[in-house]
Design a protein around this motif. Structure first.
Motif, short mmCIF file in Angstrom:
data_model
loop_
_atom_site.label_atom_id
_atom_site.label_comp_id
_atom_site.label_asym_id
_atom_site.label_seq_id
_atom_site.Cartn_x
_atom_site.Cartn_y
_atom_site.Cartn_z
N SER A 1 0.78 -1.23 -0.06
CA SER A 1 -0.03 -0.17 0.10
C SER A 1 0.60 1.22 0.15
O SER A 1 0.27 2.23 -0.28
CB SER A 1 -0.92 0.04 1.24
OG SER A 1 -0.20 0.15 2.47
N PRO B 1 2.92 2.50 -1.95
CA PRO B 1 3.05 3.60 -3.07
C PRO B 1 1.35 4.31 -3.45
O PRO B 1 1.43 4.71 -4.60
CB PRO B 1 2.96 2.54 -4.43
CG PRO B 1 3.52 1.31 -4.01
CD PRO B 1 3.10 1.22 -2.58
N ALA B 2 0.61 4.40 -2.48
CA ALA B 2 -0.36 5.18 -2.52
C ALA B 2 0.14 6.79 -2.39
O ALA B 2 0.15 6.87 -1.11
CB ALA B 2 -1.29 4.87 -1.57
N ARG C 1 1.83 1.32 -9.32
CA ARG C 1 0.72 2.11 -8.56
C ARG C 1 -0.74 1.44 -9.24
O ARG C 1 -1.53 1.08 -8.49
CB ARG C 1 0.66 3.30 -8.20
CG ARG C 1 1.70 3.62 -7.18
CD ARG C 1 1.76 5.16 -6.63
NE ARG C 1 2.27 5.88 -7.90
CZ ARG C 1 1.73 6.90 -8.44
NH1 ARG C 1 0.80 7.43 -8.19
NH2 ARG C 1 2.57 7.73 -9.34
#
Length: 429
Positions: A14, A16-17, A290
């Motif tokens: 998560s 790379p949010a 992503r």
């Protein structure tokens, strides 16, 4: 060429949010023990090269090793997932191939408010977005990031966040362009109440390519985050300017950018999600990591305006069945070459226990692509079904069959493929 185990594999981290061009690392979740498993699969295809006219049948034998681990919460935390495979073709249609997936996130708080972050993402990606997913059209893409972050409280409801990152992108194929990237950001955040926060982020992104080209991207956004009992919403909206320099030529462009992430629990067993983003970037960024359905064309480095939407529903039934419905749409506008590529598609995955120890799995996929430069439209549809039987608690056997068909305005891109897969999977830890 994926090992068609279905969409039930672990998804990317998560972490790379991200806000535009800047890695935002959240606190890592609770610890997970080390998990180590291995697999051996044999996959027969009647069109290994996915060619319209020259269909070649071959069998690939692949060995995989998978590792996942999440450390205990503490001053330093890590989250790791790795999947490494090696495949050979019995009739030598392709040379032996190595398959790699890696997601690593590390964060150490060196002193109050100051932390150092390290992340690495490795994927096999397509080189030519108009080609098919074969070893001749894939390369591994590795993105390494590291740098400090400092959070300065300004009272009880305000804080400043300073971040500096170095990012290196490398491709395994020597004809692809690597880059070094330097990212700096300053963010102010205000807590309006226990569930609503907002702020402003300013980001400067400087990319230097081994060809001598440079691309600078500056972004300013208004950010927000809101949570309710069953809904989580966050996003940003702002403007971005991108400028490239190569061989004495300078080119610039600007536009509105932003992102939104929404997750809602419809009921205790059903979740709806939506992720969308619009950015100005280049092919060595992590946008395709992503948004996994997005494909960069790596034929030449260019400034790109990218837009992607990913939405779907996850549902767990009382009988143990699981349903995933995912719809996606994305566009890539290559500013320098004035090319546009559009994709939209639907993926449905379903699995259900048939009897104790025996599970049925099925996946349906449809994708529609448009390449404006050549005025080419393509449609790809695939279906596969399979059964997995747990011989012991740690050993399972899988059998799958599938069919893929592509139609295109460009006849050489059309193909049909039928395949059969038999695999063993063993959990060591």
């Amino acid at each position: 060429m994926a090992n068609s185990i279905g969409p039930w594999k672990r998804s990317p981290l998560s972490a790379p949010a991200m806000l535009v061009g800047c890695l935002v690392v959240s606190q890592l979740a609770t610890a997970e023990p080390v998990s180590l498993s291995g697999g051996l699969t044999n996959r027969f295809s009647d069109n290994t090269t996915r060619d319209a006219d020259n269909e070649i049948s071959d069998t690939e034998t692949r060995v995989n090793l998978r590792l996942s681990h999440q450390s205990d919460p503490g001053q330093c935390q890590t989250d790791t997932f790795a999947d490494i495979g090696y495949g050979i073709w019995h009739d030598k249609t392709y040379d032996p191939e190595t398959y790699t997936t890696l997601d690593f996130l590390g964060n150490c708080e060196l002193f109050q408010g100051f932390s150092w972050e390290v992340a690495d993402n490795l994927r096999d990606v397509e080189q030519d977005s108009r080609g098919t997913e074969t070893p001749d059209n894939t390369t591994s893409k590795n993105i390494f990031r590291t740098g400090p972050t400092y959070v300065l409280p300004l009272g009880k409801v305000d804080q400043l966040r300073f971040s500096a990152q170095y990012e290196q992108t490398e491709f395994s194929e020597t004809d692809e362009t690597d880059s070094d990237r330097y990212i700096g950001s300053l963010a102010w955040n205000h807590l309006f109440n226990q569930s609503l926060s907002g702020g402003i982020t300013v980001t400067a992104n400087r990319a230097e390519f081994d060809t001598g080209a440079e691309i600078d991207t500056d972004v300013i956004t208004l950010d927000f985050s809101q949570t309710w009992a069953t809904t989580r919403l966050s996003g940003s909206l702002g403007v971005s300017e991108i400028e490239s320099r190569f061989g004495g030529t300078t080119q610039s462009s600007d536009g509105v950018v932003g992102n939104v992430s929404l997750e809602r629990d419809i009921n205790p067993v059903t979740t709806f999600y939506l992720d969308a983003s619009r950015e100005l970037t280049d092919q060595t960024s992590d946008f395709d990591i992503r948004f996994g359905e997005f494909v960069f064309d790596l034929r030449e480095i260019s400034e790109i305006e990218v837009t992607a939407v990913d939405t779907g529903i996850r549902r767990q039934f009382s009988d143990g069945a699981q349903l995933n419905v995912n719809a996606f749409a994305n566009r890539a506008d290559y500013i320098r070459t004035n090319e546009t590529e559009d994709r939209l598609g639907l993926v449905i995955g379903y699995r259900r226990p048939v009897i104790p120890l025996l599970t049925f799995q099925s996946n349906v996929r449809y994708q529609y692509e448009t390449f404006e430069e050549d005025n080419v439209d393509e449609e790809t549809a695939s279906l596969d079904v399979g059964l997995t039987y747990e011989i012991t608690r740690d050993l399972g056997i899988t059998g799958r069959i599938g069919h893929t068909s592509r139609s295109s305005d460009f006849n050489p891109s059309e193909y049909e493929e039928n395949w059969v897969l038999v695999g063993l999977d063993y959990r060591f830890l």
